[in-house]
Design a protein around this motif. Structure first.
Motif, mmCIF file in Angstrom:
data_model
loop_
_atom_site.group_PDB
_atom_site.id
_atom_site.type_symbol
_atom_site.label_atom_id
_atom_site.label_comp_id
_atom_site.label_asym_id
_atom_site.label_seq_id
_atom_site.Cartn_x
_atom_site.Cartn_y
_atom_site.Cartn_z
ATOM 1 N N SER A 2 58.090 157.748 94.593
ATOM 2 C CA SER A 2 57.629 156.695 95.508
ATOM 3 C C SER A 2 57.302 157.232 96.894
ATOM 4 O O SER A 2 57.260 156.481 97.860
ATOM 5 N N LEU A 3 57.079 158.542 96.990
ATOM 6 C CA LEU A 3 56.719 159.174 98.256
ATOM 7 C C LEU A 3 55.431 159.966 98.089
ATOM 8 O O LEU A 3 55.161 160.491 97.004
ATOM 9 N N ASP A 4 54.663 160.099 99.180
ATOM 10 C CA ASP A 4 53.539 161.025 99.125
ATOM 11 C C ASP A 4 54.055 162.400 99.570
ATOM 12 O O ASP A 4 55.218 162.547 99.951
ATOM 13 N N ARG A 5 53.197 163.407 99.522
ATOM 14 C CA ARG A 5 53.639 164.779 99.786
ATOM 15 C C ARG A 5 54.196 164.942 101.198
ATOM 16 O O ARG A 5 55.230 165.575 101.393
ATOM 17 N N GLU A 6 53.522 164.368 102.181
ATOM 18 C CA GLU A 6 53.979 164.497 103.565
ATOM 19 C C GLU A 6 55.352 163.849 103.750
ATOM 20 O O GLU A 6 56.240 164.424 104.384
ATOM 21 N N GLU A 7 55.537 162.672 103.168
ATOM 22 C CA GLU A 7 56.825 161.992 103.254
ATOM 23 C C GLU A 7 57.918 162.797 102.557
ATOM 24 O O GLU A 7 59.039 162.930 103.065
ATOM 25 N N PHE A 8 57.588 163.342 101.388
ATOM 26 C CA PHE A 8 58.561 164.129 100.634
ATOM 27 C C PHE A 8 58.986 165.351 101.434
ATOM 28 O O PHE A 8 60.175 165.655 101.542
ATOM 29 N N GLU A 9 58.025 166.062 102.008
ATOM 30 C CA GLU A 9 58.344 167.285 102.735
ATOM 31 C C GLU A 9 59.110 166.997 104.018
ATOM 32 O O GLU A 9 59.978 167.781 104.405
ATOM 33 N N GLN A 15 63.587 171.217 94.778
ATOM 34 C CA GLN A 15 63.911 170.911 93.381
ATOM 35 C C GLN A 15 65.067 169.917 93.308
ATOM 36 O O GLN A 15 65.047 168.991 92.494
ATOM 37 N N ARG A 16 66.069 170.101 94.150
ATOM 38 C CA ARG A 16 67.226 169.204 94.146
ATOM 39 C C ARG A 16 66.823 167.794 94.569
ATOM 40 O O ARG A 16 67.202 166.812 93.927
ATOM 41 N N LEU A 17 66.051 167.700 95.650
ATOM 42 C CA LEU A 17 65.611 166.398 96.138
ATOM 43 C C LEU A 17 64.714 165.706 95.125
ATOM 44 O O LEU A 17 64.863 164.516 94.865
ATOM 45 N N PHE A 18 63.802 166.452 94.515
ATOM 46 C CA PHE A 18 62.896 165.883 93.498
ATOM 47 C C PHE A 18 63.716 165.321 92.344
ATOM 48 O O PHE A 18 63.469 164.207 91.875
ATOM 49 N N PHE A 19 64.715 166.054 91.887
ATOM 50 C CA PHE A 19 65.576 165.602 90.804
ATOM 51 C C PHE A 19 66.312 164.313 91.189
ATOM 52 O O PHE A 19 66.372 163.358 90.417
ATOM 53 N N ILE A 20 66.873 164.276 92.395
ATOM 54 C CA ILE A 20 67.614 163.105 92.843
ATOM 55 C C ILE A 20 66.702 161.875 92.924
ATOM 56 O O ILE A 20 67.074 160.785 92.483
ATOM 57 N N LEU A 21 65.511 162.048 93.484
ATOM 58 C CA LEU A 21 64.602 160.908 93.633
ATOM 59 C C LEU A 21 64.041 160.433 92.310
ATOM 60 O O LEU A 21 63.790 159.244 92.127
ATOM 61 N N PHE A 22 63.811 161.360 91.382
ATOM 62 C CA PHE A 22 63.254 160.977 90.097
ATOM 63 C C PHE A 22 64.306 160.275 89.269
ATOM 64 O O PHE A 22 64.098 159.283 88.654
#
Length: 70
Positions: free
Chosen positions: A21-28, A63-70
């Protein structure tokens, strides 16, 4: 079965948004803050990676953040 990683989806805006639910800029931007908090928690817990143990599967903060958000 293939597992998607942040590196594989960061250039695919619709996939990244669907998964986090985030775009790349928000994710980074969130990853920077997440990294600071992660480091503070590791320090507070007295964890030291140089003292051994199994290497983590999710090696980078992204990788950790992506896993948590997914």
């Amino acid at each position: 079965m293939a597992i998607l990683t942040y590196d594989e989806v960061k250039d695919k805006a619709s996939t990244l948004r669907a998964m986090t639910s985030l775009d790349r800029e928000e994710f980074e931007t969130l990853a920077v803050v997440f990294g600071h908090v992660w480091d503070e928690q590791e320090e507070a817990a007295g964890k030291d990676a140089s003292k051994g143990g199994r290497p983590p599967e999710l090696r980078t903060l992204e990788q950790r953040l992506f896993f948590i958000l997914f």
